[in-house]
Design a protein around this motif. Structure first.
Motif, short mmCIF file in Angstrom:
data_model
loop_
_atom_site.label_atom_id
_atom_site.label_comp_id
_atom_site.label_asym_id
_atom_site.label_seq_id
_atom_site.Cartn_x
_atom_site.Cartn_y
_atom_site.Cartn_z
N THR A 63 -13.57 32.90 -34.26
CA THR A 63 -12.18 32.16 -34.08
C THR A 63 -11.28 32.77 -35.28
O THR A 63 -11.55 33.26 -36.18
CB THR A 63 -12.42 30.67 -34.27
OG1 THR A 63 -13.14 30.30 -35.48
CG2 THR A 63 -13.39 30.02 -33.17
N GLU A 64 -10.06 32.76 -34.88
CA GLU A 64 -8.83 32.81 -35.61
C GLU A 64 -7.77 31.98 -35.51
O GLU A 64 -7.71 31.46 -34.25
CB GLU A 64 -8.16 34.09 -35.41
CG GLU A 64 -9.50 35.43 -35.35
CD GLU A 64 -8.78 36.93 -35.02
OE1 GLU A 64 -7.39 36.83 -35.29
OE2 GLU A 64 -9.43 37.59 -34.67
N SER A 65 -7.31 31.15 -36.53
CA SER A 65 -6.31 30.20 -36.41
C SER A 65 -5.08 30.20 -37.53
O SER A 65 -5.63 30.34 -38.72
CB SER A 65 -6.82 28.87 -36.29
OG SER A 65 -5.92 27.90 -36.37
N HIS A 66 -4.03 30.62 -37.01
CA HIS A 66 -3.00 30.73 -37.91
C HIS A 66 -1.55 29.97 -37.35
O HIS A 66 -1.55 29.85 -36.29
CB HIS A 66 -2.49 32.13 -38.32
CG HIS A 66 -3.77 32.90 -38.47
ND1 HIS A 66 -4.23 33.11 -39.77
CD2 HIS A 66 -4.23 33.77 -37.66
CE1 HIS A 66 -5.21 33.88 -39.79
NE2 HIS A 66 -5.21 34.49 -38.66
N SER A 67 -0.85 29.38 -38.18
CA SER A 67 0.32 28.64 -37.91
C SER A 67 1.40 29.62 -37.13
O SER A 67 1.57 30.67 -38.03
CB SER A 67 0.96 27.75 -38.98
OG SER A 67 2.20 27.13 -38.67
N ARG A 75 0.16 27.51 -32.23
CA ARG A 75 -0.60 28.13 -33.42
C ARG A 75 -1.18 29.54 -32.56
O ARG A 75 -1.43 29.56 -31.37
CB ARG A 75 -1.96 27.27 -33.79
CG ARG A 75 -1.59 26.03 -34.67
CD ARG A 75 -2.83 25.18 -35.17
NE ARG A 75 -3.52 26.23 -36.06
CZ ARG A 75 -3.03 26.29 -37.20
NH1 ARG A 75 -2.16 25.51 -37.81
NH2 ARG A 75 -3.74 26.80 -38.17
N TYR A 76 -1.42 30.52 -33.55
CA TYR A 76 -1.98 31.72 -32.96
C TYR A 76 -3.45 31.48 -33.10
O TYR A 76 -4.35 31.66 -34.29
CB TYR A 76 -1.58 32.80 -33.87
CG TYR A 76 -2.35 34.15 -33.45
CD1 TYR A 76 -1.83 34.83 -32.28
CD2 TYR A 76 -3.43 34.68 -34.24
CE1 TYR A 76 -2.51 36.03 -32.07
CE2 TYR A 76 -4.14 35.96 -33.85
CZ TYR A 76 -3.45 36.65 -32.74
OH TYR A 76 -4.31 37.76 -32.41
N GLU A 77 -4.24 30.79 -32.16
CA GLU A 77 -5.75 30.44 -32.15
C GLU A 77 -6.33 31.30 -31.07
O GLU A 77 -6.11 31.39 -29.76
CB GLU A 77 -5.86 29.20 -31.62
CG GLU A 77 -5.67 28.17 -32.82
CD GLU A 77 -6.12 26.70 -32.83
OE1 GLU A 77 -5.73 26.05 -33.57
OE2 GLU A 77 -6.39 26.22 -31.67
N THR A 142 -7.00 30.28 -27.29
CA THR A 142 -7.50 28.92 -27.30
C THR A 142 -6.28 27.96 -27.60
O THR A 142 -6.44 26.73 -27.71
CB THR A 142 -8.73 28.52 -28.22
OG1 THR A 142 -8.28 28.89 -29.53
CG2 THR A 142 -9.85 29.19 -27.78
N ASP A 143 -5.07 28.47 -27.71
CA ASP A 143 -3.88 27.77 -27.70
C ASP A 143 -3.24 27.71 -26.48
O ASP A 143 -3.07 29.04 -25.73
CB ASP A 143 -2.89 28.35 -28.80
CG ASP A 143 -1.70 27.36 -28.85
OD1 ASP A 143 -1.75 26.54 -29.74
OD2 ASP A 143 -0.88 27.69 -28.03
N SER A 220 -3.38 23.05 -28.87
CA SER A 220 -4.69 23.58 -29.18
C SER A 220 -5.88 23.03 -28.04
O SER A 220 -5.96 21.54 -28.12
CB SER A 220 -5.08 23.02 -30.59
OG SER A 220 -6.57 23.33 -30.69
#
Length: 536
Positions: A63-67, A75-77, A142-143, A220
């Protein structure tokens, strides 16, 4: 901070597209080799993703998650489950074969107008790589809002591939062919944009609902599903159904499900064979994948409510697509209608709400991609030799080009799900999973198997057997580049048909998570009372 592997897998083809488009006009062979090397590199990264994925681990991995747009909860998820990782591997596997098969597809444009400003070869391969990047990101996102962006953005490069690089094998002449390509490209774009606009309204509605009940709006997927499970998010029944229909409509257009399928035969028929493979074996899988990930994950109650109607539409797609395939005189349109029938099986498996059905549906996505790619690409080699897509213009090919006929036959047999070839396991699981919960629907769906045998075997008989027609006598057999395309795909069809376990081990845990989202378990076998009394 760990290496962003999922981002890299999508960014590499995107950067490759830019680099390929920037190759000087006189160096078109450099553009071809660059695109091929980038696609092979992307496959290498996808293989690493597959190797690092643990089927027994958490649901979403790497997983990767960034605002991104904090004010709107975007979010960049990214994250992959077993279904997503299988489809990423399929996409990365097929694109190098698409590039090899389309090696000379832009040459005719280069030669017909050598002084044109734009560079057809560079543009053709750059567009293919850009589609690959967007499809991979769609399988990773996943966003919900992030997914929507790439779900829609992939339409633009496909529009230009259909309209600008379409099939030249027309009996009506180039002017009429250009009109048909333009019409098919516009119809493809309008249908899919309409679906996307409906989905956008549903995406906004989802944000409003989450903001109202959770205090902060979010897109999300993981946060929304967790809130559902914890009881913190309770969407009103009517609202949930409307939101579900907005998402499902867009995915059913992309899939394509009857009666929203009418753009597909024209788009595939007017495209070159490699672009047709991109459409039906890669891009359309985003629609069925999204049904599993978003429709069932976000709207479990509405999914159960809509299941009977969707199963009926899926059965109609199966039978209707097969009947229309039998009636076709054009090879590529026949394969297009066959794909509509196959997508009916995939959607049937998804909404059967059983582990066998959904595992079969996911396997079907992968195996249909490989089998359709094999059949379509070999059909493309056949059409380019004859300069015609009409079945009646062929006959006796197996006597002058046995390798071409043999690979065409294996691709066709895989399409009708012959035991021992990969699609058989998929179709069998879908039917078993459907029959255990909806026996009448399962029985009706088996009609598609009989009809598939009819359209595939009749196609082979009319094109490959019988007397050799005069225009066929000098037809060359498969060349080395073409063998490099057809050979590995045929080997995969046989390998996954004989031993599908590596794929099922990846997919099955993800299917269990999906079933838990909709609060479904497999139906227990019924035991007659007299058998219980007899101790059986």
């Amino acid at each position: 901070m760990s290496f962003p592997l999922l981002t890299a897998t999508a960014v590499l083809p995107a950067l490759g597209a830019v680099a390929t488009a920037a190759v000087p006009a006189a160096r078109r062979n450099v553009a071809k080799w660059l695109a091929l090397l980038v696609s092979i590199g992307t496959f290498g990264l996808a293989a690493v993703v597959l190797a690092r994925f643990d089927p027994g681990g958490s649901r979403y991995q790497l997983t990767e998650s960034h605002s991104w747009i904090a004010d709107f909860g975007v979010r960049y998820e990214l994250g992959v489950d077993g279904i997503g990782v299988a489809l990423i591997a399929l996409t990365a596997l097929l694109v190098p074969f698409v590039i090899l098969a389309g090696w000379r597809d832009a040459d005719a444009l280069e030669e017909s107008e050598p002084n044109r400003r734009w560079r057809p070869t560079q543009g053709f391969f750059a567009l293919i790589l850009m589609i690959e990047a967007m499809v991979i990101l769609s399988f990773e996102a996943t966003d919900v809002f992030l997914f929507y962006i790439f779900f829609e953005a992939m339409l633009i490069p496909l529009y230009f591939l259909i309209g600008g690089f379409g099939d030249r094998a027309h009996a009506q002449g180039e002017e009429q062919a250009a009109k048909q390509r333009s019409r098919a490209a516009v119809k493809f774009l309008l249908y899919n944009l309409a679906g996307g606009l409906v989905m956008l309204a549903a995406v906004v509605g989802l944000y409003v609902v989450t903001a109202d009940q959770l205090g902060t709006g979010t897109f999300s997927l993981q946060q929304i599903t967790q809130a559902h499970a914890a009881g913190d998010l309770n969407i009103a029944t009517s609202t949930e159904r409307l939101l579900f229909l907005g998402f499902f409509f867009a995915f059913a257009v992309k899939a394509p499900l009857w009666p929203l399928h009418t753009w597909l035969p024209g788009a595939m028929g007017e495209s070159t064979a490699p672009v047709a493979v991109l459409i039906t074996a890669v891009v359309d899988k985003v629609g069925t994948f999204a049904m599993l990930r978003f429709c069932l994950g976000l709207f479990p109650g509405a999914s159960a409510w809509a299941t009977p109607a969707i199963l009926v539409l899926a059965v109609i797609s199966i039978i209707y697509g097969a009947l229309l395939a039998i009636a076709q005189r054009d090879i590529k349109r026949l394969i297009a209608y066959a794909s509509i029938s196959h997508f009916g099986f995939i959607i049937l498996g998804i909404f059967a709400m059983t582990s066998q059905g959904q595992s079969g549906a996911t396997l079907y996505m992968v195996n249909h991609g490989i089998s359709t790619a094999a059949l379509l690409l070999v059909a493309g080699f056949l059409i380019s030799r004859r300069g015609s897509r009409l079945i009646a213009d062929f006959g006796g090919v197996q006597k002058v080009a046995p390798l071409l006929a043999g690979t065409f036959l294996v691709g066709g047999l895989a399409t009708l799900s012959l035991p021992g070839l990969a699609p058989f396991v998929s179709e069998f699981l879908v039917l078993v999973g459907t029959f255990s919960r909806y026996p009448v629907i399962g029985v009706l769906a088996t009609i598609g198997i009989v009809l598939a045998a009819l359209y595939v075997l009749v196609l082979y008989q009319r094109t490959m057997t019988g007397p050799v027609k005069d225009a066929i006598r000098t037809m060359p057999d498969l060349r080395m580049r073409e063998l490099l395309v057809a050979g590995p795909l045929i080997a995969l069809l046989i390998g996954l048909g004989v031993y599908p376990k590596p794929l099922t081990e990846i997919v099955d845990p993800a299917v269990k998570h999906t079933l838990s989202d909709v609060h479904k378990t497999d139906p227990k076998p019924e035991v007659a009372a007299q058998d219980v009394e007899a101790g059986k």
